[in-house]
Design an enzyme around this catalytic site. Structure first.
Site, mmCIF file in Angstrom:
data_model
loop_
_atom_site.group_PDB
_atom_site.id
_atom_site.type_symbol
_atom_site.label_atom_id
_atom_site.label_comp_id
_atom_site.label_asym_id
_atom_site.label_seq_id
_atom_site.Cartn_x
_atom_site.Cartn_y
_atom_site.Cartn_z
ATOM 1 N N THR A 288 -0.231 0.864 6.544
ATOM 2 C CA THR A 288 -0.449 0.008 6.048
ATOM 3 C C THR A 288 -0.135 -1.681 6.831
ATOM 4 O O THR A 288 0.646 -1.889 7.754
ATOM 5 C CB THR A 288 1.284 -0.234 4.840
ATOM 6 O OG1 THR A 288 1.868 -1.380 4.388
ATOM 7 C CG2 THR A 288 2.285 0.640 5.712
ATOM 8 N N GLY A 289 -0.515 -2.861 5.956
ATOM 9 C CA GLY A 289 -0.868 -3.758 6.132
ATOM 10 C C GLY A 289 -1.827 -4.784 5.872
ATOM 11 O O GLY A 289 -2.754 -4.225 4.990
ATOM 12 N N THR B 121 0.905 -1.166 -0.236
ATOM 13 C CA THR B 121 0.252 -0.363 -0.173
ATOM 14 C C THR B 121 0.265 1.598 0.102
ATOM 15 O O THR B 121 2.013 1.218 0.152
ATOM 16 C CB THR B 121 -1.272 -0.042 1.651
ATOM 17 O OG1 THR B 121 -1.666 -1.472 1.506
ATOM 18 C CG2 THR B 121 -1.415 0.603 1.146
ATOM 19 N N GLY C 132 -10.479 -2.259 2.867
ATOM 20 C CA GLY C 132 -9.458 -2.019 4.070
ATOM 21 C C GLY C 132 -9.549 -1.137 5.029
ATOM 22 O O GLY C 132 -10.332 -0.338 5.087
ATOM 23 N N ASP C 133 -8.465 -1.134 5.529
ATOM 24 C CA ASP C 133 -7.967 0.234 6.457
ATOM 25 C C ASP C 133 -7.897 1.396 5.736
ATOM 26 O O ASP C 133 -8.445 1.495 6.010
ATOM 27 C CB ASP C 133 -7.295 -0.018 7.229
ATOM 28 C CG ASP C 133 -5.666 -0.207 6.723
ATOM 29 O OD1 ASP C 133 -6.007 -1.298 5.883
ATOM 30 O OD2 ASP C 133 -4.863 0.036 6.715
ATOM 31 N N GLY D 100 -5.311 -5.368 5.737
ATOM 32 C CA GLY D 100 -6.587 -4.053 6.596
ATOM 33 C C GLY D 100 -7.164 -4.930 7.732
ATOM 34 O O GLY D 100 -7.902 -4.604 8.506
ATOM 35 N N ARG E 197 -14.838 -6.587 -0.191
ATOM 36 C CA ARG E 197 -13.806 -6.459 0.669
ATOM 37 C C ARG E 197 -13.584 -4.936 0.753
ATOM 38 O O ARG E 197 -12.676 -4.119 -0.629
ATOM 39 C CB ARG E 197 -12.776 -7.454 0.818
ATOM 40 C CG ARG E 197 -11.718 -7.706 1.660
ATOM 41 C CD ARG E 197 -10.554 -6.499 1.447
ATOM 42 N NE ARG E 197 -9.709 -6.848 2.712
ATOM 43 C CZ ARG E 197 -8.385 -5.447 2.973
ATOM 44 N NH1 ARG E 197 -8.764 -5.273 1.864
ATOM 45 N NH2 ARG E 197 -7.431 -6.375 3.302
HETATM 46 N N1 GLY Z 1 -3.840 -2.281 4.339
HETATM 47 C C1 GLY Z 1 -4.621 -2.717 2.737
HETATM 48 C C2 GLY Z 1 -5.698 -3.112 2.899
HETATM 49 O O1 GLY Z 1 -5.479 -4.383 3.879
HETATM 50 O O2 GLY Z 1 -6.228 -2.900 2.139
#
Ligand code: GLY
Length: 311
Positions: A227-228, A177, A207-208, A230, A205
């Site tokens: 980042t990581g 990301t 994410g964060d 989500g 889906r």
């Molecule tokens: N950090 C990006 C995601 O998991 O979507």
């Protein structure tokens, strides 16, 4: 008192297991993105600096965002992005979008031109189209090749669309990301992030990176970009936790260390990286993955690095 201007970017936390040429290109791209964003910090504001630095990384194809976004289990891209202005607490975020070349520009448009915080799916894509934002290019052969390989592994396994694909994704631990945090000369702190999400995710889906407080957060004290994985980041809300600790009097550095330790103890390692800057221009980076790629610039120094830690 003069405010120290700062721009800090991440190109994702994870294993960064990649051929040398790809790694070198990504490092050059993140450094160029930082130099590019810095020009906007000097002539505009932290909002422009964060948007332009992220758009540059989205266009580079080196990272999992914009043109370089990964593909979901059905073989297409769905992207998330978000931006927050700490001086006004205004937020713009987009989730599961497919149309714009630069999701971060659509997030900025939501922040600046709508009454809302988060727009999702095909209606958000319609807004991008109607607002004249450019359409995204086809995924690169590099992304397609990787998708085909992964899909083969996925199809070989004992698969279920509900669980097994996430296990495979987690075993890759590759989450590049992109994100940025900035402090401008007026003292405005801004945080942004953009992603294609995780490989082989289910369509729909989110994410964060679309969720304020998780993937990004800014207030008058701090700006944070994560980042990581989500799912872990949404469950742990690092942006809110760090903001709260700083509000209680902890330094940015201590707050970020406490939060990454909490995430690792609750969810294990290999899942999260966070960059942050505070109102004094102090910056910090924490991660529990093998690596995180970052680039930094202030008026005196500049660098781009792949940071490592032993796991
Ligand atoms: N950090 C990006 C995601 O998991 O979507």
């Amino acid at each position: 008192m003069d405010v120290k201007e700062v721009l800090l970017l991440h190109g994702g936390a994870g294993t960064w297991k990649a051929p040398k040429e790809r790694l070198e290109k990504a490092l050059k791209d993140i450094e160029d993105a930082c130099i590019h964003g810095w020009r906007f910090l000097k002539t505009g504001s932290a909002i422009e600096a964060v948007t332009e630095a992220i758009a540059y990384m989205e266009d580079s194809g080196s990272f999992n965002a914009g043109t370089g976004s990964v593909l979901n289990v059905r073989g297409y891209r769905e992207m998330d992005a978000g931006i927050m202005d700490g001086s006004t607490m205004d937020i713009g975020a987009v989730a599961a979008i497919r149309y714009p070349r630069n999701p971060i520009r659509l997030a900025k448009l939501v922040l600046e031109k709508t009454d809302h915080v988060l727009l999702a799916g095909s209606s958000a894509d319609d807004l991008a189209r109607e607002s004249g934002l450019e359409e995204i290019k086809a995924p690169s052969e590099y992304v397609l090749e990787r998708y085909r390989d992964l899909l083969k592994k996925y199809l070989k396994g004992e698969r279920s669309i509900f669980r097994k694909n996430l296990e495979l994704i987690n075993s890759l631990k590759w989450f590049d990301t992109v994100g940025a945090v900035a402090l401008d000369s007026s003292g405005r702190l801004v945080a942004g992030v953009s992603t294609g999400g995780v490989w082989l995710k289910l369509p729909g889906r989110v994410g964060d990176s679309a969720i304020p407080g998780a993937g990004f957060y800014a207030d008058k004290n701090i700006a944070i970009s994560s980042t990581g994985i989500g799912e872990v980041i949404i469950k742990t809300m690092p942006g809110i936790r760090i903001a709260f600790l700083v509000e209680q009097g902890y330094s940015l550095e201590k707050s970020m260390e406490l939060v990454i330790d909490y995430i690792s103890s609750a969810w294990g390692t290999g899942n999260t990286g966070i960059i942050g800057v505070d109102r004094k221009g102090r910056h910090h980076i924490v991660f529990n993955t093998k690596h995180i790629m970052v680039s930094y610039k202030d008026s005196e120094k500049q660098y781009a690095k792949l940071l490592s830690r032993e796991q």
